[in-house]
Write a protein that holds these residues in place. Structure first.
Motif, PDB file in Angstrom:
ATOM      1  N   THR A  12       0.844  -1.189   0.000  1.00 33.91           N
ATOM      2  CA  THR A  12       0.000   0.000   0.000  1.00 33.91           C
ATOM      3  C   THR A  12       0.877   1.237   0.000  1.00 33.91           C
ATOM      4  N   ILE A  13       0.425   2.280  -0.698  1.00 36.27           N
ATOM      5  CA  ILE A  13       1.093   3.579  -0.617  1.00 36.27           C
ATOM      6  C   ILE A  13       0.064   4.624  -0.209  1.00 36.27           C
ATOM      7  N   CYS A  14       0.555   5.699   0.381  1.00 36.14           N
ATOM      8  CA  CYS A  14      -0.295   6.823   0.758  1.00 36.14           C
ATOM      9  C   CYS A  14       0.158   8.030  -0.057  1.00 36.14           C
ATOM     10  N   ILE A  15      -0.795   8.685  -0.698  1.00 37.40           N
ATOM     11  CA  ILE A  15      -0.482   9.830  -1.548  1.00 37.40           C
ATOM     12  C   ILE A  15      -1.270  11.045  -1.087  1.00 37.40           C
ATOM     13  N   GLN A  16      -0.801  12.219  -1.478  1.00 33.12           N
ATOM     14  CA  GLN A  16      -1.501  13.471  -1.200  1.00 33.12           C
ATOM     15  C   GLN A  16      -1.443  14.361  -2.432  1.00 33.12           C
ATOM     16  N   ARG A  17      -2.534  15.039  -2.690  1.00 31.41           N
ATOM     17  CA  ARG A  17      -2.631  16.115  -3.678  1.00 31.41           C
ATOM     18  C   ARG A  17      -2.172  15.722  -5.082  1.00 31.41           C
ATOM     19  N   LEU A  18      -2.345  14.483  -5.485  1.00 30.85           N
ATOM     20  CA  LEU A  18      -2.010  14.125  -6.861  1.00 30.85           C
ATOM     21  C   LEU A  18      -3.132  14.606  -7.770  1.00 30.85           C
ATOM     22  N   MET A  19      -2.746  15.221  -8.932  1.00 30.15           N
ATOM     23  CA  MET A  19      -3.769  15.889  -9.730  1.00 30.15           C
ATOM     24  C   MET A  19      -3.456  16.002 -11.215  1.00 30.15           C
ATOM     25  N   THR A  20      -2.258  15.652 -11.629  1.00 28.01           N
ATOM     26  CA  THR A  20      -1.873  15.856 -13.027  1.00 28.01           C
ATOM     27  C   THR A  20      -2.052  14.576 -13.838  1.00 28.01           C
ATOM     28  N   ASP A  21      -1.974  14.715 -15.148  1.00 27.03           N
ATOM     29  CA  ASP A  21      -2.036  13.533 -16.018  1.00 27.03           C
ATOM     30  C   ASP A  21      -0.895  12.569 -15.703  1.00 27.03           C
ATOM     31  N   GLN A  22       0.277  13.097 -15.401  1.00 28.53           N
ATOM     32  CA  GLN A  22       1.426  12.244 -15.048  1.00 28.53           C
ATOM     33  C   GLN A  22       1.149  11.508 -13.734  1.00 28.53           C
ATOM     34  N   LYS A  36      -2.123  -1.163  -3.388  1.00 31.16           N
ATOM     35  CA  LYS A  36      -3.318  -0.447  -2.925  1.00 31.16           C
ATOM     36  C   LYS A  36      -2.935   1.006  -2.652  1.00 31.16           C
ATOM     37  N   ILE A  37      -3.935   1.889  -2.752  1.00 33.43           N
ATOM     38  CA  ILE A  37      -3.674   3.326  -2.679  1.00 33.43           C
ATOM     39  C   ILE A  37      -4.571   3.981  -1.632  1.00 33.43           C
ATOM     40  N   ILE A  38      -3.934   4.754  -0.755  1.00 35.41           N
ATOM     41  CA  ILE A  38      -4.647   5.619   0.186  1.00 35.41           C
ATOM     42  C   ILE A  38      -4.456   7.048  -0.308  1.00 35.41           C
ATOM     43  N   TYR A  39      -5.555   7.753  -0.564  1.00 31.55           N
ATOM     44  CA  TYR A  39      -5.484   9.159  -0.971  1.00 31.55           C
ATOM     45  C   TYR A  39      -5.807   9.980   0.267  1.00 31.55           C
ATOM     46  N   ASP A  40      -4.837  10.733   0.766  1.00 32.20           N
ATOM     47  CA  ASP A  40      -4.997  11.490   2.002  1.00 32.20           C
ATOM     48  C   ASP A  40      -5.218  12.964   1.704  1.00 32.20           C
ATOM     49  N   LEU A  41      -6.218  13.538   2.345  1.00 31.33           N
ATOM     50  CA  LEU A  41      -6.478  14.973   2.250  1.00 31.33           C
ATOM     51  C   LEU A  41      -6.472  15.554   3.658  1.00 31.33           C
ATOM     52  N   ASP A  42      -5.655  16.556   3.890  1.00 28.51           N
ATOM     53  CA  ASP A  42      -5.690  17.217   5.192  1.00 28.51           C
ATOM     54  C   ASP A  42      -6.084  18.682   5.073  1.00 28.51           C
ATOM     55  N   ASP A  43      -6.515  19.086   3.885  1.00 28.82           N
ATOM     56  CA  ASP A  43      -6.977  20.461   3.662  1.00 28.82           C
ATOM     57  C   ASP A  43      -8.218  20.446   2.792  1.00 28.82           C
ATOM     58  N   ASN A  44      -9.072  21.430   3.007  1.00 30.83           N
ATOM     59  CA  ASN A  44     -10.235  21.620   2.149  1.00 30.83           C
ATOM     60  C   ASN A  44      -9.754  22.344   0.891  1.00 30.83           C
ATOM     61  N   ASP A  75      -8.119   3.133  -2.915  1.00 30.56           N
ATOM     62  CA  ASP A  75      -8.915   2.125  -2.212  1.00 30.56           C
ATOM     63  C   ASP A  75      -9.628   2.745  -1.025  1.00 30.56           C
ATOM     64  N   VAL A  76      -9.044   3.812  -0.502  1.00 35.61           N
ATOM     65  CA  VAL A  76      -9.642   4.538   0.609  1.00 35.61           C
ATOM     66  C   VAL A  76      -9.164   5.983   0.537  1.00 35.61           C
ATOM     67  N   ILE A  77     -10.011   6.899   0.994  1.00 37.84           N
ATOM     68  CA  ILE A  77      -9.640   8.308   1.123  1.00 37.84           C
ATOM     69  C   ILE A  77      -9.648   8.617   2.609  1.00 37.84           C
ATOM     70  N   THR A  78      -8.544   9.169   3.106  1.00 37.25           N
ATOM     71  CA  THR A  78      -8.496   9.584   4.506  1.00 37.25           C
ATOM     72  C   THR A  78      -8.522  11.099   4.565  1.00 37.25           C
ATOM     73  N   VAL A  79      -9.217  11.609   5.575  1.00 36.08           N
ATOM     74  CA  VAL A  79      -9.325  13.054   5.791  1.00 36.08           C
ATOM     75  C   VAL A  79      -9.022  13.345   7.253  1.00 36.08           C
ATOM     76  N   SER A  80      -8.712  14.597   7.545  1.00 33.82           N
ATOM     77  CA  SER A  80      -8.236  14.956   8.879  1.00 33.82           C
ATOM     78  C   SER A  80      -9.323  15.369   9.856  1.00 33.82           C
ATOM     79  N   THR A  81     -10.538  15.644   9.384  1.00 33.44           N
ATOM     80  CA  THR A  81     -11.610  16.065  10.291  1.00 33.44           C
ATOM     81  C   THR A  81     -12.964  15.554   9.786  1.00 33.44           C
TER      82      THR A  81
END
Length: 170
Positions: A12-22, A36-44, A75-81
């Motif tokens: 599993t890897i955890c990523i943040q703020r990925l947004m480009t075609d690359q 597996k992929i965890i997409y983490d967001l800690d900002d609105n 596979d999952v999105i984690t958020v801070s609040t």
């Protein structure tokens, strides 16, 4: 540059703020290796204040669409609040993972200091410390509360403010 050979060896890897075609191509590639992929967001990212240096980056529809496209590989999105969870649901709805066809859960993993890391002690009425930790992305937040803190510093000689990651605005 991350080493792809090392990444694909992970479960599993955890990523943040990925947004480009690359970024999207990278996620598709590692998914092909079963990672597996965890997409983490800690900002609105949908409401970044203008004083935040990232406001210009995250303010475009292309970026918001790119983030959504990348999040669909998670596979999952984690958020801070809990509030951020509601914002994610409002903006992205119920995302489905494009590889697994399963709904992507949004889980709150609170962004806070665990009090168990600190040794319990008796409160010191002679010295009250108010702590602030934040980078320049929070300068506008600090500007909002600083007048109140300044009044407290003048009114109560036993109150101290400790700033980490930012200078006092005086």
């Amino acid at each position: 540059m991350p080493n792809l050979n090392e990444i694909v060896e992970c479960d599993t890897i955890c990523i943040q703020r990925l947004m480009t075609d690359q970024n999207l191509q990278f996620l598709q590639c590692i998914r092909s290796f079963g990672v597996k992929i965890i997409y983490d967001l800690d900002d609105n990212v949908w409401q970044i204040p203008k004083f935040n240096p990232a406001a210009g980056i995250f303010g475009t529809q292309a970026v918001k669409g790119g983030m959504s496209a990348c999040a669909e590989w998670a596979d999952v999105i984690t958020v801070s609040t809990p509030t951020l969870k509601k914002v994610v649901k409002r903006n992205w709805g119920h995302l489905t993972n494009v590889a697994t066809k399963k709904e992507i859960p949004v889980i709150v993993y609170e962004n806070r200091v665990d009090p168990n890391f600190f040794v319990p002690h008796e409160p010191n009425k002679d010295k009250v410390v108010i702590g602030w930790a934040g980078s320049n992305t929070h300068s506008g937040d600090l500007a909002v509360i600083w007048p109140v803190l300044e009044k407290m510093l003048h009114k109560y000689p036993n109150v101290y403010v400790e700033l980490v990651g930012h200078e006092a605005p005086f």
